[in-house]
Design a protein around this motif. Structure first.
Motif, PDB file in Angstrom:
ATOM      1  N   ASP A  92      52.584  18.110  20.923  1.00 49.48           N
ATOM      2  CA  ASP A  92      52.043  17.036  20.098  1.00 49.48           C
ATOM      3  C   ASP A  92      50.516  17.047  20.114  1.00 49.48           C
ATOM      4  O   ASP A  92      49.871  16.860  19.081  1.00 49.48           O
ATOM      5  N   SER A  93      49.927  17.270  21.298  1.00 53.14           N
ATOM      6  CA  SER A  93      48.469  17.307  21.397  1.00 53.14           C
ATOM      7  C   SER A  93      47.904  18.497  20.633  1.00 53.14           C
ATOM      8  O   SER A  93      46.889  18.375  19.924  1.00 53.14           O
ATOM      9  N   TYR A  94      48.541  19.639  20.765  1.00 57.45           N
ATOM     10  CA  TYR A  94      48.053  20.836  20.076  1.00 57.45           C
ATOM     11  C   TYR A  94      48.179  20.690  18.569  1.00 57.45           C
ATOM     12  O   TYR A  94      47.273  21.067  17.817  1.00 57.45           O
ATOM     13  N   ARG A  95      49.280  20.103  18.119  1.00 60.71           N
ATOM     14  CA  ARG A  95      49.512  19.931  16.686  1.00 60.71           C
ATOM     15  C   ARG A  95      48.429  19.061  16.042  1.00 60.71           C
ATOM     16  O   ARG A  95      47.979  19.328  14.927  1.00 60.71           O
ATOM     17  N   ASP A  96      48.003  18.041  16.758  1.00 60.83           N
ATOM     18  CA  ASP A  96      47.064  17.070  16.191  1.00 60.83           C
ATOM     19  C   ASP A  96      45.604  17.329  16.554  1.00 60.83           C
ATOM     20  O   ASP A  96      44.707  16.667  16.018  1.00 60.83           O
ATOM     21  N   LEU A  97      45.345  18.290  17.453  1.00 61.39           N
ATOM     22  CA  LEU A  97      43.995  18.483  17.969  1.00 61.39           C
ATOM     23  C   LEU A  97      43.096  19.175  16.949  1.00 61.39           C
ATOM     24  O   LEU A  97      43.472  20.196  16.378  1.00 61.39           O
ATOM     25  N   PRO A  98      41.899  18.623  16.705  1.00 63.93           N
ATOM     26  CA  PRO A  98      40.923  19.381  15.904  1.00 63.93           C
ATOM     27  C   PRO A  98      40.598  20.680  16.631  1.00 63.93           C
ATOM     28  O   PRO A  98      40.359  20.678  17.845  1.00 63.93           O
ATOM     29  N   ARG A  99      40.585  21.782  15.912  1.00 66.82           N
ATOM     30  CA  ARG A  99      40.394  23.087  16.564  1.00 66.82           C
ATOM     31  C   ARG A  99      38.900  23.351  16.679  1.00 66.82           C
ATOM     32  O   ARG A  99      38.326  24.152  15.965  1.00 66.82           O
ATOM     33  N   LEU A 100      38.267  22.649  17.638  1.00 66.92           N
ATOM     34  CA  LEU A 100      36.824  22.691  17.824  1.00 66.92           C
ATOM     35  C   LEU A 100      36.367  24.111  18.153  1.00 66.92           C
ATOM     36  O   LEU A 100      36.883  24.749  19.071  1.00 66.92           O
ATOM     37  N   GLY A 101      35.382  24.567  17.398  1.00 66.33           N
ATOM     38  CA  GLY A 101      34.852  25.897  17.643  1.00 66.33           C
ATOM     39  C   GLY A 101      35.563  27.000  16.901  1.00 66.33           C
ATOM     40  O   GLY A 101      35.133  28.149  16.927  1.00 66.33           O
ATOM     41  N   GLU A 129      20.115  27.537  31.788  1.00 63.45           N
ATOM     42  CA  GLU A 129      20.819  28.338  30.780  1.00 63.45           C
ATOM     43  C   GLU A 129      22.068  27.591  30.300  1.00 63.45           C
ATOM     44  O   GLU A 129      23.151  28.167  30.138  1.00 63.45           O
ATOM     45  N   ALA A 130      21.909  26.303  30.050  1.00 61.59           N
ATOM     46  CA  ALA A 130      23.060  25.434  29.759  1.00 61.59           C
ATOM     47  C   ALA A 130      23.694  25.731  28.410  1.00 61.59           C
ATOM     48  O   ALA A 130      24.807  25.261  28.150  1.00 61.59           O
ATOM     49  N   GLN A 131      23.023  26.497  27.546  1.00 59.64           N
ATOM     50  CA  GLN A 131      23.638  26.828  26.262  1.00 59.64           C
ATOM     51  C   GLN A 131      24.905  27.653  26.439  1.00 59.64           C
ATOM     52  O   GLN A 131      25.739  27.709  25.537  1.00 59.64           O
ATOM     53  N   ASP A 132      25.072  28.290  27.595  1.00 61.19           N
ATOM     54  CA  ASP A 132      26.244  29.131  27.832  1.00 61.19           C
ATOM     55  C   ASP A 132      27.255  28.477  28.773  1.00 61.19           C
ATOM     56  O   ASP A 132      28.123  29.163  29.324  1.00 61.19           O
ATOM     57  N   ILE A 133      27.182  27.162  28.958  1.00 61.90           N
ATOM     58  CA  ILE A 133      28.182  26.469  29.753  1.00 61.90           C
ATOM     59  C   ILE A 133      29.495  26.426  28.971  1.00 61.90           C
ATOM     60  O   ILE A 133      29.507  26.419  27.733  1.00 61.90           O
ATOM     61  N   SER A 134      30.620  26.402  29.679  1.00 60.02           N
ATOM     62  CA  SER A 134      31.918  26.380  29.011  1.00 60.02           C
ATOM     63  C   SER A 134      32.425  24.955  28.870  1.00 60.02           C
ATOM     64  O   SER A 134      31.952  24.029  29.536  1.00 60.02           O
ATOM     65  N   VAL A 135      33.424  24.769  28.023  1.00 61.27           N
ATOM     66  CA  VAL A 135      34.040  23.454  27.835  1.00 61.27           C
ATOM     67  C   VAL A 135      34.580  22.893  29.153  1.00 61.27           C
ATOM     68  O   VAL A 135      34.254  21.751  29.526  1.00 61.27           O
ATOM     69  N   PRO A 136      35.406  23.638  29.918  1.00 58.53           N
ATOM     70  CA  PRO A 136      35.939  23.072  31.166  1.00 58.53           C
ATOM     71  C   PRO A 136      34.855  22.736  32.179  1.00 58.53           C
ATOM     72  O   PRO A 136      34.962  21.724  32.893  1.00 58.53           O
ATOM     73  N   GLU A 137      33.819  23.573  32.259  1.00 58.72           N
ATOM     74  CA  GLU A 137      32.732  23.296  33.195  1.00 58.72           C
ATOM     75  C   GLU A 137      32.022  22.001  32.838  1.00 58.72           C
ATOM     76  O   GLU A 137      31.730  21.164  33.701  1.00 58.72           O
ATOM     77  N   GLY A 171      18.203  24.504  28.378  1.00 54.90           N
ATOM     78  CA  GLY A 171      18.778  25.622  27.635  1.00 54.90           C
ATOM     79  C   GLY A 171      18.136  25.806  26.271  1.00 54.90           C
ATOM     80  O   GLY A 171      17.255  25.057  25.859  1.00 54.90           O
ATOM     81  N   ASP A 172      18.617  26.832  25.576  1.00 52.14           N
ATOM     82  CA  ASP A 172      18.112  27.185  24.250  1.00 52.14           C
ATOM     83  C   ASP A 172      19.273  27.737  23.449  1.00 52.14           C
ATOM     84  O   ASP A 172      19.807  28.802  23.780  1.00 52.14           O
ATOM     85  N   ILE A 173      19.689  27.017  22.387  1.00 49.85           N
ATOM     86  CA  ILE A 173      20.850  27.488  21.635  1.00 49.85           C
ATOM     87  C   ILE A 173      20.543  28.801  20.918  1.00 49.85           C
ATOM     88  O   ILE A 173      21.468  29.522  20.534  1.00 49.85           O
ATOM     89  N   GLY A 174      19.273  29.132  20.759  1.00 47.35           N
ATOM     90  CA  GLY A 174      18.924  30.429  20.205  1.00 47.35           C
ATOM     91  C   GLY A 174      19.190  31.582  21.150  1.00 47.35           C
ATOM     92  O   GLY A 174      19.158  32.742  20.754  1.00 47.35           O
ATOM     93  N   GLN A 175      19.471  31.271  22.423  1.00 49.12           N
ATOM     94  CA  GLN A 175      19.779  32.304  23.410  1.00 49.12           C
ATOM     95  C   GLN A 175      21.248  32.265  23.837  1.00 49.12           C
ATOM     96  O   GLN A 175      21.618  32.828  24.863  1.00 49.12           O
ATOM     97  N   ARG A 176      22.094  31.599  23.046  1.00 45.98           N
ATOM     98  CA  ARG A 176      23.522  31.562  23.378  1.00 45.98           C
ATOM     99  C   ARG A 176      24.147  32.912  23.058  1.00 45.98           C
ATOM    100  O   ARG A 176      24.248  33.308  21.907  1.00 45.98           O
ATOM    101  N   ILE A 177      24.588  33.638  24.098  1.00 50.60           N
ATOM    102  CA  ILE A 177      25.152  34.977  23.885  1.00 50.60           C
ATOM    103  C   ILE A 177      26.487  35.175  24.592  1.00 50.60           C
ATOM    104  O   ILE A 177      27.106  36.223  24.438  1.00 50.60           O
ATOM    105  N   PHE A 178      26.932  34.195  25.369  1.00 49.84           N
ATOM    106  CA  PHE A 178      28.156  34.376  26.133  1.00 49.84           C
ATOM    107  C   PHE A 178      29.292  33.450  25.715  1.00 49.84           C
ATOM    108  O   PHE A 178      30.457  33.778  25.926  1.00 49.84           O
ATOM    109  N   ARG A 179      29.001  32.277  25.175  1.00 56.20           N
ATOM    110  CA  ARG A 179      30.038  31.289  24.879  1.00 56.20           C
ATOM    111  C   ARG A 179      29.993  30.887  23.408  1.00 56.20           C
ATOM    112  O   ARG A 179      28.923  30.876  22.789  1.00 56.20           O
ATOM    113  N   ALA A 180      31.165  30.501  22.877  1.00 57.73           N
ATOM    114  CA  ALA A 180      31.211  29.934  21.535  1.00 57.73           C
ATOM    115  C   ALA A 180      30.678  28.504  21.580  1.00 57.73           C
ATOM    116  O   ALA A 180      30.876  27.787  22.562  1.00 57.73           O
ATOM    117  N   PRO A 181      29.980  28.060  20.536  1.00 56.14           N
ATOM    118  CA  PRO A 181      29.447  26.691  20.520  1.00 56.14           C
ATOM    119  C   PRO A 181      30.554  25.650  20.381  1.00 56.14           C
ATOM    120  O   PRO A 181      31.616  25.925  19.813  1.00 56.14           O
TER     121      PRO A 181
END
Length: 447
Positions: free
Chosen positions: A156-165, A219-227, A246-256
């Motif tokens: 139910d949660s997956y069905r209704d969840l906005p697919r962020l990212g 380098e907080a632009q590359d922090i993950s959702v769970p973290e 951080g700097d979103i222009g230097q995001r190279i490891f994680r999806a926004p």
């Protein structure tokens, strides 16, 4: 003061705080706060000085963290230049993933983390078991970016969840087929007593907090959702509890992703650094050409990169196209020898390339260290050469060939641009950019 810092030994320069940044070290915030800024604006130095300031309190327990062990070790080496042994003892420095693994083991006992290859193998088996009409590449991203990241536990949660990212729509029938795969994968992980990095963070978030009064993330632009969810739950309501640089222009490891969706709200407490004092005006101007003037976060927050002021001049970057790799390396070595004759130490010069294969190929052919662009993230050198900027290397052709749709191609092109921006801005005084013809379109943009 700045001239004295520029002339000081490199170790002292690495912790020099520009007077314009001191406000962000001293200021108190009643919720999560963030400083953002382009490369060279002193974000890491602000993070270091703020950690020391908070640790002056004898009751404080400060976590100073970043996204990998190499950068954490660099932060730890700099702390004794700023604080006494007693103050440093109140600051725990570590890569955030390592901190979470250690705390999970202390809280729940030993557990085994599943490797990326093993997870892909188990996911492939789950697809075969459920006969899902979806590719392993698509489901791997859907699992890591949506289901595992946001701790989605039921249909139910997956069905209704906005697919962020995620930029690709998933019709109801295909979403149901995907969920069957994820249930099978989760059962397989449980049967083998394996956990993902995200699951470790989610477990900790439900266990009642962290043993820190303050956390500062570089380098907080590359922090993950769970973290971020874990940190927000533990310290999001505390005064000076969370501080990000951080700097979103230097995001190279994680999806926004939108930070507010994790419970970490920084609106009204986010500040932009506009004084660039760690790279020359010439290097900054060329590097800025790689990125748009405004970068937009998923929640609509804009980072306007105009108005940054450089405080010192330097030599214009050298940009070259060669007919062969041998010609490129010969010219590069001459440039390095010229730098050394001008007083540059070999340890102050770095050569950066896109792949490990290129590192292996050229490391013995130049007289200074060579590393990948990814490895250089967060580092700083007096002179940097970024080479191998060929058409099929930057952007990396193998990544583009794996893209499933136009949205993925756009994301890959953006991260490859960010990666070259990161590489170019590791230089303070001198920058060399080169490739073998046909050269990268990114390099052509700068010529």
């Amino acid at each position: 003061e700045l001239r004295a810092a520029l002339d000081a030994p490199w170790e002292r320069w690495a912790v020099y705080l520009h007077p314009a940044q001191r406000e962000y070290v001293e200021r108190d915030f009643n919720g999560p706060a963030r400083v953002i800024g382009s490369a060279g604006t002193g974000k890491t130095v602000v993070a270091l000085h703020r950690a020391v300031r908070l640790a002056q309190d004898p009751e404080a327990r400060v976590l100073l963290t970043t996204f990998n062990a190499r950068l954490a070790e660099a932060l730890a080496r700099k702390l004794p230049l700023l604080a006494s042994e007693q103050v440093c003892a109140r600051i725990h420095v570590g890569a955030l993933g390592d901190v979470i693994r250690d705390l999970h083991a202390q809280t729940f006992g030993p557990s085994e983390s599943v490797s990326e290859d093993r997870l892909t193998e188990l996911l492939t088996q789950a697809i075969e078991k459920t006969d899902a009409p979806l590719s392993v590449e698509f489901l791997r991203d859907e699992w890591s970016l949506i289901v595992d990241a946001w701790n989605v536990r039921d249909w139910d949660s997956y069905r209704d969840l906005p697919r962020l990212g995620r930029k690709v729509r998933l019709p109801a029938a295909r979403r149901e087929a995907a969920w069957a795969v994820f249930e099978a994968l989760r059962m397989a992980l449980a049967a083998l007593n394996l956990k993902t990095e995200a699951q470790l963070a989610h477990d900790l978030a439900g266990s009642g907090g962290l043993p820190f009064s303050h956390t500062i993330v570089d380098e907080a632009q590359d922090i993950s959702v769970p973290e971020l969810m874990l940190l927000g739950q533990a310290l999001g309501m505390a005064e000076n509890g969370l501080f990000f640089a951080g700097d979103i222009g230097q995001r190279i490891f994680r999806a926004p992703f939108p930070w507010a969706a994790t419970g970490v709200e920084i609106r009204g407490r986010s500040r932009s650094l506009k004084v660039n004092y760690r790279t020359s005006h010439q290097i900054r101007r060329y590097s800025d050409e790689l990125l748009p003037e405004t970068l937009v976060e998923p929640d609509g927050t804009e980072d306007n990169r105009l108005g940054v002021t450089s405080v010192f001049e330097g030599a214009a970057p050298e940009i070259h196209a060669f007919t062969s790799r041998e010609e490129e390396l010969s010219a590069l070595q001459s440039w390095i020898e010229e730098l050394v004759s001008q007083g540059f130490r070999s340890s102050e010069v770095m050569v950066l390339v896109r792949t490990d294969a290129l590192v292996s190929r050229i490391a013995a052919k130049v007289s200074v260290p060579v590393m990948t662009m990814h490895e250089a993230k967060g580092a700083e050198y007096r002179a940097v050469a970024v080479i191998g900027l060929d058409q099929d290397i930057v952007p990396l052709e193998d990544r583009l060939l794996m893209a499933n749709d136009e949205a993925q191609i756009d994301e890959i092109m953006n991260t490859e641009r960010h990666l070259l921006y990161v590489a170019a801005t590791r230089a303070r005084d001198r920058l060399w950019l080169s490739g073998v013809s046909p050269i990268s379109e990114f390099l052509r943009d700068l010529m």
